[in-house]
Design an enzyme around this catalytic site. Structure first.
Site, PDB file in Angstrom:
ATOM      1  N   HIS A  60       0.853   5.175   0.990  1.00 22.20           N
ATOM      2  CA  HIS A  60       0.141   6.192   1.771  1.00 22.20           C
ATOM      3  C   HIS A  60       0.233   7.541   1.065  1.00 22.20           C
ATOM      4  CE1 HIS A  60       0.115   3.954   5.743  1.00 22.20           C
ATOM      5  NE2 HIS A  60       1.114   3.331   5.165  1.00 22.20           N
ATOM      6  N   HIS A 100       0.845  -1.198   0.000  1.00 23.80           N
ATOM      7  CA  HIS A 100       0.000   0.000   0.000  1.00 23.80           C
ATOM      8  C   HIS A 100       0.875   1.242   0.000  1.00 23.80           C
ATOM      9  CE1 HIS A 100       0.586  -1.461   4.092  1.00 23.80           C
ATOM     10  NE2 HIS A 100       0.613  -0.193   4.482  1.00 23.80           N
TER      11      HIS A 100
HETATM   12  P1  AMP Z   1       1.617   0.311   7.291  1.00 22.05           P
HETATM   13  O1  AMP Z   1       2.164   0.631   8.658  1.00 22.05           O
HETATM   14  O2  AMP Z   1       2.350   1.035   6.201  1.00 22.05           O
HETATM   15  O3  AMP Z   1       1.516  -1.183   7.054  1.00 22.05           O
HETATM   16  O4  AMP Z   1       0.165   0.936   7.282  1.00 22.05           O
HETATM   17  C1  AMP Z   1      -1.023   0.231   7.469  1.00 22.05           C
HETATM   18  C2  AMP Z   1      -2.122   1.271   7.450  1.00 22.05           C
HETATM   19  O5  AMP Z   1      -3.369   0.627   7.221  1.00 22.05           O
HETATM   20  C3  AMP Z   1      -2.263   2.051   8.768  1.00 22.05           C
HETATM   21  O6  AMP Z   1      -2.098   3.440   8.508  1.00 22.05           O
HETATM   22  C4  AMP Z   1      -3.665   1.703   9.238  1.00 22.05           C
HETATM   23  O7  AMP Z   1      -4.309   2.771   9.889  1.00 22.05           O
HETATM   24  C5  AMP Z   1      -4.345   1.323   7.935  1.00 22.05           C
HETATM   25  N1  AMP Z   1      -5.504   0.423   8.063  1.00 22.05           N
HETATM   26  C6  AMP Z   1      -5.555  -0.744   8.728  1.00 22.05           C
HETATM   27  N2  AMP Z   1      -6.755  -1.336   8.565  1.00 22.05           N
HETATM   28  C7  AMP Z   1      -7.476  -0.513   7.761  1.00 22.05           C
HETATM   29  C8  AMP Z   1      -8.803  -0.543   7.215  1.00 22.05           C
HETATM   30  N3  AMP Z   1      -9.634  -1.558   7.474  1.00 22.05           N
HETATM   31  N4  AMP Z   1      -9.215   0.480   6.431  1.00 22.05           N
HETATM   32  C9  AMP Z   1      -8.378   1.512   6.181  1.00 22.05           C
HETATM   33  N5  AMP Z   1      -7.119   1.610   6.659  1.00 22.05           N
HETATM   34  C10 AMP Z   1      -6.674   0.617   7.436  1.00 22.05           C
END
Ligand code: AMP
Ligand code: ZN
Length: 137
Positions: A100, A98
């Protein structure tokens, strides 16, 4: 596979979607770092940057270029960070690639992920030569 982002891509879990096409999906982060914090994912599971196909990589960057100006305009942000983590040590929590998108404001509370260090030009030169030799097309 028990992957939360695959479930969002398949529609089995809800998300606040802002954009989708045949390759990617973009939705709001549920724990936003700033207002408008958006995630772009490939529809097909790739755990990180290294597993991503060239086509998905291009589609994600194209989506970022499409979404980012709209986020900036609609939030009144002063700028925007792209942020992407690979591996637990880098802070990756969800192991489905993903990107950001984080709208930024002058004086907001987000911190840079690094503190500028010092360097030695000989070391930089040797390191640059070593890495450039290792990179193949
Ligand atoms: P990372 O630390 O780069 O793996 O980021 C994971 C991101 O996914 C975090 O910013 C979370 O807040 C976000 N996240 C986790 N579950 C969900 C969800 N169901 N919908 C939207 N964002 C999510
Ligand atoms: Zn997945």
């Amino acid at each position: 596979m028990d992957c939360i982002f695959c479930k969002i891509a398949s529609g089995d879990l809800p998300a606040f979607k802002v954009f989708e096409d045949e390759r990617v999906l973009a939705f709001l982060d549920i724990n936003p770092g700033t207002r408008g914090h958006t995630l772009i994912i490939p529809r097909f599971h790739s755990k990180d940057l290294f597993a991503l196909t060239d086509a998905d990589s291009a589609a994600i960057m194209a989506a970022a270029q499409k979404i980012a100006p709209v986020l900036i305009r609609e939030t009144g942000a002063d700028g925007l960070n792209l942020h992407q983590s690979n591996g637990e040590a880098a802070g990756q929590v969800i192991f489905h690639y993903h990107m950001h998108l984080l709208p930024r404001w002058h004086g907001d509370s987000l911190c840079s992920p690094w503190t500028p260090g010092t360097s030695d030009s000989n070391d930089l030169q040797q390191f640059a030569e070593r890495i450039s030799r290792c990179i193949t097309d």
